[in-house]
Design an enzyme around this catalytic site. Structure first.
Site, PDB file in Angstrom:
ATOM      1  CE  LYS A  84      -0.311   0.505   4.982  1.00  0.00           C
ATOM      2  NZ  LYS A  84      -1.091   0.938   6.119  1.00  0.00           N
ATOM      3  CB  SER A 124      -7.879   3.265  -1.830  1.00  0.00           C
ATOM      4  OG  SER A 124      -7.343   4.537  -1.551  1.00  0.00           O
ATOM      5  CE1 TYR A 148      -2.589   0.557  -2.196  1.00  0.00           C
ATOM      6  CE2 TYR A 148      -3.233   2.851  -2.445  1.00  0.00           C
ATOM      7  CZ  TYR A 148      -3.397   1.628  -1.840  1.00  0.00           C
ATOM      8  OH  TYR A 148      -4.375   1.460  -0.893  1.00  0.00           O
ATOM      9  CE  LYS A 152      -5.850  -1.189  -2.501  1.00  0.00           C
ATOM     10  NZ  LYS A 152      -6.082  -2.487  -1.866  1.00  0.00           N
ATOM     11  CE1 TYR A 176     -12.111  -0.415   3.594  1.00  0.00           C
ATOM     12  CE2 TYR A 176      -9.723  -0.573   3.644  1.00  0.00           C
ATOM     13  CZ  TYR A 176     -10.958  -1.174   3.720  1.00  0.00           C
ATOM     14  OH  TYR A 176     -11.029  -2.528   3.940  1.00  0.00           O
ATOM     15  CG  ASN A 198      -0.025   7.176   5.155  1.00  0.00           C
ATOM     16  OD1 ASN A 198       0.249   5.988   5.145  1.00  0.00           O
ATOM     17  ND2 ASN A 198      -0.450   7.798   4.082  1.00  0.00           N
ATOM     18  N   PRO A 292       4.867  15.741  -4.284  1.00  0.00           N
ATOM     19  CG  PRO A 292       6.797  15.292  -5.521  1.00  0.00           C
ATOM     20  CD  PRO A 292       6.304  15.458  -4.109  1.00  0.00           C
TER      21      PRO A 292
HETATM   22  P1  NAD Z   1      -1.327  -3.201   6.221  1.00  0.00           P
HETATM   23  O1  NAD Z   1      -0.064  -3.196   5.418  1.00  0.00           O
HETATM   24  O2  NAD Z   1      -1.249  -2.857   7.656  1.00  0.00           O
HETATM   25  O3  NAD Z   1      -2.064  -4.600   6.065  1.00  0.00           O
HETATM   26  C1  NAD Z   1      -1.976  -5.384   4.907  1.00  0.00           C
HETATM   27  C2  NAD Z   1      -1.629  -6.799   5.355  1.00  0.00           C
HETATM   28  O4  NAD Z   1      -1.558  -7.647   4.206  1.00  0.00           O
HETATM   29  C3  NAD Z   1      -0.280  -6.898   6.062  1.00  0.00           C
HETATM   30  O5  NAD Z   1      -0.448  -7.621   7.273  1.00  0.00           O
HETATM   31  C4  NAD Z   1       0.602  -7.666   5.079  1.00  0.00           C
HETATM   32  O6  NAD Z   1       1.567  -8.454   5.746  1.00  0.00           O
HETATM   33  C5  NAD Z   1      -0.433  -8.496   4.349  1.00  0.00           C
HETATM   34  N1  NAD Z   1      -0.072  -8.927   2.991  1.00  0.00           N
HETATM   35  C6  NAD Z   1       0.331  -8.168   1.946  1.00  0.00           C
HETATM   36  N2  NAD Z   1       0.505  -8.948   0.858  1.00  0.00           N
HETATM   37  C7  NAD Z   1       0.191 -10.221   1.216  1.00  0.00           C
HETATM   38  C8  NAD Z   1       0.155 -11.474   0.532  1.00  0.00           C
HETATM   39  N3  NAD Z   1       0.492 -11.570  -0.760  1.00  0.00           N
HETATM   40  N4  NAD Z   1      -0.219 -12.564   1.219  1.00  0.00           N
HETATM   41  C9  NAD Z   1      -0.561 -12.477   2.534  1.00  0.00           C
HETATM   42  N5  NAD Z   1      -0.553 -11.339   3.222  1.00  0.00           N
HETATM   43  C10 NAD Z   1      -0.183 -10.214   2.574  1.00  0.00           C
HETATM   44  O7  NAD Z   1      -2.351  -2.214   5.468  1.00  0.00           O
HETATM   45  P2  NAD Z   1      -3.742  -1.653   5.954  1.00  0.00           P
HETATM   46  O8  NAD Z   1      -3.575  -0.206   6.196  1.00  0.00           O
HETATM   47  O9  NAD Z   1      -4.321  -2.523   6.996  1.00  0.00           O
HETATM   48  O10 NAD Z   1      -4.563  -1.790   4.598  1.00  0.00           O
HETATM   49  C11 NAD Z   1      -5.387  -2.911   4.331  1.00  0.00           C
HETATM   50  C12 NAD Z   1      -5.935  -2.783   2.931  1.00  0.00           C
HETATM   51  O11 NAD Z   1      -6.662  -1.566   2.815  1.00  0.00           O
HETATM   52  C13 NAD Z   1      -4.868  -2.735   1.833  1.00  0.00           C
HETATM   53  O12 NAD Z   1      -5.337  -3.436   0.708  1.00  0.00           O
HETATM   54  C14 NAD Z   1      -4.754  -1.260   1.525  1.00  0.00           C
HETATM   55  O13 NAD Z   1      -4.315  -1.031   0.203  1.00  0.00           O
HETATM   56  C15 NAD Z   1      -6.188  -0.801   1.724  1.00  0.00           C
HETATM   57  N6  NAD Z   1      -6.297   0.630   2.054  1.00  0.00           N
HETATM   58  C16 NAD Z   1      -5.605   1.127   3.106  1.00  0.00           C
HETATM   59  C17 NAD Z   1      -5.682   2.480   3.409  1.00  0.00           C
HETATM   60  C18 NAD Z   1      -4.904   3.071   4.559  1.00  0.00           C
HETATM   61  O14 NAD Z   1      -4.786   4.292   4.623  1.00  0.00           O
HETATM   62  N7  NAD Z   1      -4.368   2.300   5.494  1.00  0.00           N
HETATM   63  C19 NAD Z   1      -6.502   3.326   2.646  1.00  0.00           C
HETATM   64  C20 NAD Z   1      -7.222   2.770   1.579  1.00  0.00           C
HETATM   65  C21 NAD Z   1      -7.111   1.417   1.300  1.00  0.00           C
HETATM   66  C1  UD1 Z   2      -2.045   8.765   0.962  1.00  0.00           C
HETATM   67  C2  UD1 Z   2      -1.848   8.121  -0.396  1.00  0.00           C
HETATM   68  C3  UD1 Z   2      -3.173   7.537  -0.878  1.00  0.00           C
HETATM   69  C4  UD1 Z   2      -3.754   6.589   0.163  1.00  0.00           C
HETATM   70  C5  UD1 Z   2      -3.925   7.373   1.466  1.00  0.00           C
HETATM   71  C6  UD1 Z   2      -4.501   6.568   2.581  1.00  0.00           C
HETATM   72  C7  UD1 Z   2      -0.042   9.451  -1.397  1.00  0.00           C
HETATM   73  C8  UD1 Z   2       0.317  10.421  -2.475  1.00  0.00           C
HETATM   74  N1  UD1 Z   2      -1.341   9.117  -1.324  1.00  0.00           N
HETATM   75  O1  UD1 Z   2      -2.949   9.786   0.772  1.00  0.00           O
HETATM   76  O2  UD1 Z   2      -2.992   6.854  -2.104  1.00  0.00           O
HETATM   77  O3  UD1 Z   2      -4.998   6.092  -0.273  1.00  0.00           O
HETATM   78  O4  UD1 Z   2      -2.629   7.853   1.859  1.00  0.00           O
HETATM   79  O5  UD1 Z   2      -3.534   5.789   3.184  1.00  0.00           O
HETATM   80  O6  UD1 Z   2       0.799   8.971  -0.663  1.00  0.00           O
HETATM   81  N2  UD1 Z   2       1.194  15.262   5.071  1.00  0.00           N
HETATM   82  C9  UD1 Z   2       2.108  16.154   5.572  1.00  0.00           C
HETATM   83  N3  UD1 Z   2       3.243  15.664   6.141  1.00  0.00           N
HETATM   84  C10 UD1 Z   2       3.524  14.333   6.221  1.00  0.00           C
HETATM   85  C11 UD1 Z   2       2.572  13.422   5.703  1.00  0.00           C
HETATM   86  C12 UD1 Z   2       1.433  13.928   5.125  1.00  0.00           C
HETATM   87  O7  UD1 Z   2       1.895  17.374   5.517  1.00  0.00           O
HETATM   88  O8  UD1 Z   2       4.601  13.962   6.742  1.00  0.00           O
HETATM   89  C13 UD1 Z   2      -0.063  15.785   4.498  1.00  0.00           C
HETATM   90  C14 UD1 Z   2      -0.297  15.410   3.049  1.00  0.00           C
HETATM   91  O9  UD1 Z   2       0.258  16.353   2.183  1.00  0.00           O
HETATM   92  C15 UD1 Z   2      -1.839  15.363   2.998  1.00  0.00           C
HETATM   93  C16 UD1 Z   2      -2.235  14.922   4.407  1.00  0.00           C
HETATM   94  O10 UD1 Z   2      -1.117  15.215   5.236  1.00  0.00           O
HETATM   95  O11 UD1 Z   2      -2.353  16.655   2.770  1.00  0.00           O
HETATM   96  C17 UD1 Z   2      -2.558  13.444   4.512  1.00  0.00           C
HETATM   97  O12 UD1 Z   2      -1.465  12.704   3.974  1.00  0.00           O
HETATM   98  P1  UD1 Z   2      -1.422  11.108   4.029  1.00  0.00           P
HETATM   99  O13 UD1 Z   2      -1.674  10.650   5.409  1.00  0.00           O
HETATM  100  O14 UD1 Z   2      -0.150  10.661   3.382  1.00  0.00           O
HETATM  101  O15 UD1 Z   2      -2.681  10.666   3.150  1.00  0.00           O
HETATM  102  P2  UD1 Z   2      -3.088  11.059   1.640  1.00  0.00           P
HETATM  103  O16 UD1 Z   2      -2.192  12.060   1.076  1.00  0.00           O
HETATM  104  O17 UD1 Z   2      -4.537  11.359   1.652  1.00  0.00           O
END
Ligand code: NAD
Ligand code: UD1
Length: 335
Positions: A84, A124, A148, A152, A176, A198, A292
């Site tokens: 991710k 996402s 990435y 999705k 999400y 993040n 960026p």
């Molecule tokens: P995370 O990295 O904490 O959890 C993903 C889990 O998947 C991890 O435990 C990793 O070890 C496991 N994994 C990855 N590839 C695998 C494979 N091939 N086989 C078995 N296990 C595998 O991430 P998260 O934040 O919990 O996100 C969960 C899902 O939600 C992801 O698909 C992510 O893209 C999506 N998502 C997350 C966010 C976010 O901000 N966290 C936002 C939008 C969507």
């Molecule tokens: C990022 C991902 C997006 C993903 C989402 C949820 C990128 C370009 N996009 O989005 O694909 O779905 O996370 O996990 O990475 N910020 C700062 N300082 C930091 C980190 C972030 O100012 O050190 C700002 C960013 O510019 C943004 C906000 O905080 O305005 C949130 O950032 P972040 O948590 O990375 O999430 P997204 O940018 O929404």
């Protein structure tokens, strides 16, 4: 209902596992711990009193997945497993496509073989690309700006086509917005490898003294204070959305998309200031250049999930900031 949680040891999967167990579901986790720790399973047991069964496997490994399905007789699959990190996906796109697409295809083929018909997918808000207007509704155009995001987007297409072709299959695509926060026990939370990308994990690592200062990426966006605006959602609210999605899938066929967000946009400085106020910790920061690929504003219209799934985000930004810090201070080195 017996549910397979792929990636169930990860951030969102572990919180969903807790909510499912507490609602009476039987859960099985499949994870390769690429981005998580086996200790998560102990923590889930400490919170719920129930230990989910664990398969340590790669969800793209057809033989291993087949054997698991043969043993378990699942009713449903929630597919969290995936890579991710947006920046990393630009550096190593093939690994992202291979992992994030192969896992879905393997699951679909195996589910068909074992007559498992309910599929909930972690999509996402990234699929909205650079939005022309906010709030975002599910019917708005989709487009991506990095590999990435494309994984999705492609998974949504694959799952929609699969549901169109198979009248038994029910697919729920959950888009999400920005999950933050942690379980109130402080036992599970977000545990990024290396320096966080993040915002919230970066803030908590500054708060705990692991990082010196936050960089705020740009203060010249067309937003009220010039910093980026996002729809932050408490991970426990997000987790509860999966229960509703499973209930919906069990009573509907075809594919349906739902935004899981709050409708409320907060800026980077809103988050920094609320975190400081609620937890009594100053977060020193510097204004840096824009990152960026970042967009100015992104927040959901969650009406469809509110009305059709009967799901609402209940927790506010103060809860999110308090719970994120509770997790980080109790686990300064993560798991
Ligand atoms: P995370 O990295 O904490 O959890 C993903 C889990 O998947 C991890 O435990 C990793 O070890 C496991 N994994 C990855 N590839 C695998 C494979 N091939 N086989 C078995 N296990 C595998 O991430 P998260 O934040 O919990 O996100 C969960 C899902 O939600 C992801 O698909 C992510 O893209 C999506 N998502 C997350 C966010 C976010 O901000 N966290 C936002 C939008 C969507
Ligand atoms: C990022 C991902 C997006 C993903 C989402 C949820 C990128 C370009 N996009 O989005 O694909 O779905 O996370 O996990 O990475 N910020 C700062 N300082 C930091 C980190 C972030 O100012 O050190 C700002 C960013 O510019 C943004 C906000 O905080 O305005 C949130 O950032 P972040 O948590 O990375 O999430 P997204 O940018 O929404």
């Amino acid at each position: 209902m017996k549910v397979l949680l792929t990636g169930g040891a990860g951030y969102i999967g572990s919180h969903t596992c807790v909510e499912l167990i507490e609602a009476g579901f039987e859960t099985v986790i499949a994870d390769n711990f690429d981005n998580s720790s086996p200790k998560v399973v102990d923590r889930i047991e400490r919170i719920t009193g129930t230990r989910p069964k664990l398969y340590t496997l790669d969800v793209a490994d057809k033989a291993a997945v087949d054997e698991m399905f043969e043993n378990e007789h699942f009713d449903a699959v929630v597919h969290f497993a995936g890579l991710k990190a947006v920046g990393e996906s630009v550096q190593i796109p093939v690994r992202y496509y291979r992992n994030n697409i192969d896992t879905t295809l393997t699951l679909l083929e195996t589910m068909k073989k074992y007559h498992v018909n309910l599929f909930v997918f972690s999509s996402s808000a990234t699929v909205y690309g650079v939005p022309e207007t906010v709030p975002l509704t599910e019917g708005m155009p989709t487009w991506c700006t990095n590999p990435y995001g494309w994984t999705k987007y492609m998974n949504e297409q694959i799952l929609t086509d699969a549901a169109r072709a198979d009248e038994e299959l029910s697919v729920v695509l959950l888009r999400y917005f920005n999950p933050i926060g942690a379980h109130k026990s402080g036992l599970i939370g977000e545990n990024p490898n290396g320096i966080p990308n993040n915002l919230m994990p970066y803030i908590t690592q500054v708060a705990v003294g692991k990082l010196p200062r936050l960089g705020v990426f740009g203060n010249d966006y067309p937003t009220p204070d010039g910093t980026g605006v996002r729809d932050y959602i408490h991970v426990v609210d997000l987790a509860k959305g999966h229960l509703k999605a499973l209930e919906y899938a069990a009573s509907h066929k075809g594919a349906e998309i739902f935004n899981l967000g709050t409708s409320q946009g907060y800026s980077v400085l809103d988050i920094v200031n609320t975190f400081s106020r609620v937890n009594g910790i100053e977060i020193p920061y510097d204004i840096k250049d824009r990152r960026p690929g970042d967009i100015a504003e992104c927040y959901a219209d969650p009406k469809k999930a509110n009305e059709i799934l009967n799901w609402h985000a209940d927790l506010g930004l103060e809860d999110m900031c308090r719970d994120s810090w509770n997790w980080q201070k109790n686990n300064p080195q993560g798991y």
